[in-house]
Scaffold this motif. Sequence first.
Motif, PDB file in Angstrom:
ATOM      1  N   ASP A  22       0.755  -1.094   0.625  1.00 24.67           N
ATOM      2  CA  ASP A  22       0.214   0.357   0.150  1.00 24.67           C
ATOM      3  C   ASP A  22       1.045   1.381  -0.337  1.00 24.67           C
ATOM      4  O   ASP A  22       1.661   1.459   1.158  1.00 24.67           O
ATOM      5  CB  ASP A  22      -0.838   0.213   1.048  1.00 24.67           C
ATOM      6  CG  ASP A  22      -1.976   0.898   1.107  1.00 24.67           C
ATOM      7  OD1 ASP A  22      -2.040   2.000   0.258  1.00 24.67           O
ATOM      8  OD2 ASP A  22      -2.955   0.830   2.348  1.00 24.67           O
ATOM      9  N   HIS A  56      -3.531  -3.847  -3.917  1.00 23.31           N
ATOM     10  CA  HIS A  56      -2.776  -3.716  -2.653  1.00 23.31           C
ATOM     11  C   HIS A  56      -3.583  -4.776  -1.562  1.00 23.31           C
ATOM     12  O   HIS A  56      -3.303  -5.940  -1.498  1.00 23.31           O
ATOM     13  CB  HIS A  56      -3.103  -2.474  -1.156  1.00 23.31           C
ATOM     14  CG  HIS A  56      -2.408  -1.448  -2.309  1.00 23.31           C
ATOM     15  ND1 HIS A  56      -3.208  -0.333  -2.164  1.00 23.31           N
ATOM     16  CD2 HIS A  56      -1.521  -1.175  -2.974  1.00 23.31           C
ATOM     17  CE1 HIS A  56      -2.254   0.494  -3.073  1.00 23.31           C
ATOM     18  NE2 HIS A  56      -1.162  -0.139  -3.823  1.00 23.31           N
ATOM     19  N   SER A  57      -5.361  -4.897  -2.065  1.00 20.92           N
ATOM     20  CA  SER A  57      -6.141  -5.774  -1.364  1.00 20.92           C
ATOM     21  C   SER A  57      -6.897  -6.474  -2.698  1.00 20.92           C
ATOM     22  O   SER A  57      -8.013  -7.174  -1.974  1.00 20.92           O
ATOM     23  CB  SER A  57      -6.337  -5.034   0.011  1.00 20.92           C
ATOM     24  OG  SER A  57      -7.694  -4.247  -0.561  1.00 20.92           O
ATOM     25  N   LYS A  59      -9.332  -4.892  -3.908  1.00 23.10           N
ATOM     26  CA  LYS A  59     -10.420  -3.834  -3.014  1.00 23.10           C
ATOM     27  C   LYS A  59     -10.764  -3.230  -4.568  1.00 23.10           C
ATOM     28  O   LYS A  59     -10.194  -2.444  -5.427  1.00 23.10           O
ATOM     29  CB  LYS A  59     -10.157  -2.929  -2.007  1.00 23.10           C
ATOM     30  CG  LYS A  59     -11.575  -2.472  -1.899  1.00 23.10           C
ATOM     31  CD  LYS A  59     -12.166  -1.097  -0.880  1.00 23.10           C
ATOM     32  CE  LYS A  59     -12.198  -0.040  -0.502  1.00 23.10           C
ATOM     33  NZ  LYS A  59     -12.426   0.795   0.434  1.00 23.10           N
TER      34      LYS A  59
END
Length: 265
Positions: A22, A56-57, A59
């Motif tokens: 991130d 990063h995730s 999302k």
Amino acid sequence: MDTVHIEPINPRRFIEKFFIVDDGQENKYYEFFRASIESLPKFAIGPFYWFIPENHSGKILAISDNCKELTPYSQEQWLNLENPNEQAPNIMHPEDMHFIYASIGYAIGMAQDLYHKQHKINVSIYARFMAADRSFRWMLMQIPDFYFDEALNCHSLLIVMTDLSHLPPPAEIMMTVMVSTPEQNQYFKVFPLQQQTKVLPKINITRREAEVLRLMVRGLRTPDIVTELGVAYDTVENHKRNLRAKTNTKTAAELIAFVMANHLI
């Protein structure tokens, strides 16, 4: 025809391979892609929605508010997926999913290689995705822009999904890459299932011809194109003649078939 090895990849492996720490810059991604987003209606060949994921995730950071019309999820559901890495792939056809991820990874690598040359690439992936009624349809997944940091890590993409159910379906999943330089555009067609890539013939289509072609693919006839573009009837017919000459086709149907077969939209 050159051979390129595109190994199918599952969602979890894709995330592991392209995971980026991130950078705290997620609030800047939308602004980075804003100009591209605002230009989308000018080039659409069917109903579309767009979204911005981050690496990063997994999302979804932003998605157009019409997504409920074209997907099983509302905007709120997309933005609040409990486990986006597991749920988002559910809109991909099970037989196409691993090739879609492999194609996206191939595109990221190609964009990284061309970044310092200041060449722009536009990626189109043709595959089956779930529509709002939960049926699978052939859709066009486009990646017109990438967000790289100084180390050329890809943090995010702008992804545009267009419903192509009004057009003849492709024979198989494939990807087209358009590399734009100040001098020319060059198209590459990649066949993930065949593990091959093909350099397509150079076709010098002008901006106005491209506009006419886009409207033809949407199903508009000459009178409708005249109204849409605000030009003379003879002008549109002349553009059509030029397009047929450049693509060595004789009729409008052959021209559209050529465009779809070579995925030049």
